[in-house]
Design an enzyme around this catalytic site. Structure first.
Site, PDB file in Angstrom:
ATOM      1  N   CYS A  62      -0.062   5.691   5.468  1.00 48.75           N
ATOM      2  CA  CYS A  62       0.758   5.841   6.890  1.00 48.75           C
ATOM      3  C   CYS A  62       0.291   7.237   7.555  1.00 48.75           C
ATOM      4  O   CYS A  62       0.026   7.162   8.758  1.00 48.75           O
ATOM      5  CB  CYS A  62       2.017   5.498   6.799  1.00 48.75           C
ATOM      6  N   CYS A  80       4.959   7.692   2.705  1.00 50.07           N
ATOM      7  CA  CYS A  80       3.703   6.820   2.631  1.00 50.07           C
ATOM      8  C   CYS A  80       2.352   7.558   3.101  1.00 50.07           C
ATOM      9  O   CYS A  80       2.231   7.690   4.206  1.00 50.07           O
ATOM     10  CB  CYS A  80       3.777   5.366   3.415  1.00 50.07           C
TER      11      CYS A  80
END
Length: 330
Positions: free
Chosen positions: A35, A32
């Protein structure tokens, strides 16, 4: 060294939730991109705000801990969840800087409240049952928004210096007068030269106030009536003032709401649940509480706890937080 705890099993997370009063969890995945953008900010917050057994930051890899992610319905990455006393209190889905700003500001204020509870109240809030003490039930559909108060800017006038500071009024711990615990620090406030008190409480955000909960626990010993503090009887509330009022000014001004309390208004735990004229308490940025007089023949009034019940709205302008990502990832 990082203070962040990497969760390796559901049981480990459960242990952390039991051991720490506040837990901030970052649910992420290695693939991600948002993230990775937010990770440095999360580490900065962890380094600045972590306190043993009080505030803990954890990271949960959703690919490795699928059961944990499913249990907390994590469907978007990154997702940040704030747990208070083991229960979900706040959730931010996606790398949204504004939402993260709001949660961080609220967390910071919550930490200030916890510090006040640990230090100035003599540690009376150490147990879960004590920390969850409220004094009265919440009205249906509304929440406790006391943590929206800017503690550092609160001001209490005519307070007896031998009693507690203004911070003890917002402590989540059960008052020592009810818990039976002895402490050298007094976790209540009393007026000083007469029965009047003036409390200024500014807020982090626009609030909608629905109910005011006041706890007052004067001693029931056999001391002379003049020496025993009283519960408040007449209270005047003023909204959206930029600073505290003076006593003469508060006497003369027309209040947003004036309240008359009697003995029947106080429950078994010494708390009065006061409904407000909700239409007059919309978009509130500050509240001035003026205790005009007490219910009795004494010379002082006493306050143990104060709770604000309602809804938190738009955040006021805060300092910039480093950008953490443009779009939330799925």
């Amino acid at each position: 060294m990082s203070k962040t705890v990497n969760i390796s099993s559901p049981s480990q997370l459960s242990e952390v939730l039991q051991a720490s009063r506040l837990v901030v969890a970052d649910f992420y995945a290695d693939w991600c991109a948002p993230c990775h953008q937010v990770a440095p900010i999360f580490e900065q917050l962890s380094s600045a705000l972590s306190r043993p057994n009080l505030v803990t930051f954890v990271k949960v890899n959703t690919d490795q801990q699928k059961d944990v992610a499913q249990a907390y319905r994590v469907t978007s990455l990154p997702t940040f969840i704030v747990f208070r006393n083991g229960k979900v209190a706040e959730r931010v889905q996606g790398a949204d800087p504004l939402k993260l700003q709001a949660v961080v500001q609220k967390l910071t204020n919550e930490i200030e409240n916890l510090k006040a509870g640990d230090g100035e109240a003599g540690g009376s809030g150490s147990g879960d049952a004590e920390a969850n003490w409220r004094g009265a039930e919440l009205p249906r559909g509304y929440g406790d928004i006391t943590d929206q108060i800017e503690l550092k800017r609160c001001e209490l006038l005519n307070v007896d210096p031998d009693t507690g500071s203004v911070r003890v009024l917002f402590d989540g711990a059960k008052p020592s007068a009810l818990s039976g615990q002895k402490s050298s620090a007094k976790d209540w406030v009393e007026s000083d030269t007469d029965e009047q008190l003036l409390l200024f409480t500014p807020f982090q955000s626009m609030l909608k106030l629905h109910t005011l909960q006041i706890t007052s626990l004067p001693p029931s010993d056999s001391a002379d009536d003049d020496d025993v503090p009283m519960r408040p009887r007449t209270i005047k509330l003023f909204t959206n003032k930029p600073h505290n009022l003076g006593f003469d000014e508060a006497e003369d001004l027309s209040a947003t709401q004036e309240i008359q309390l009697s003995e029947k208004d106080w429950n078994a735990e010494g708390t009065a649940n006061i409904p407000l004229r909700f239409v007059k308490f919309q978009n509130i940025t500050s509240l001035v509480l003026f205790v005009v007089d007490g219910d009795g023949d004494g010379q002082k009034t006493r306050l143990d706890r104060l709770r604000l019940i309602g809804e938190a709205g738009e955040k006021r302008e805060m300092g910039k937080l480093e950008k953490i990502g443009d779009e939330p990832g799925e």
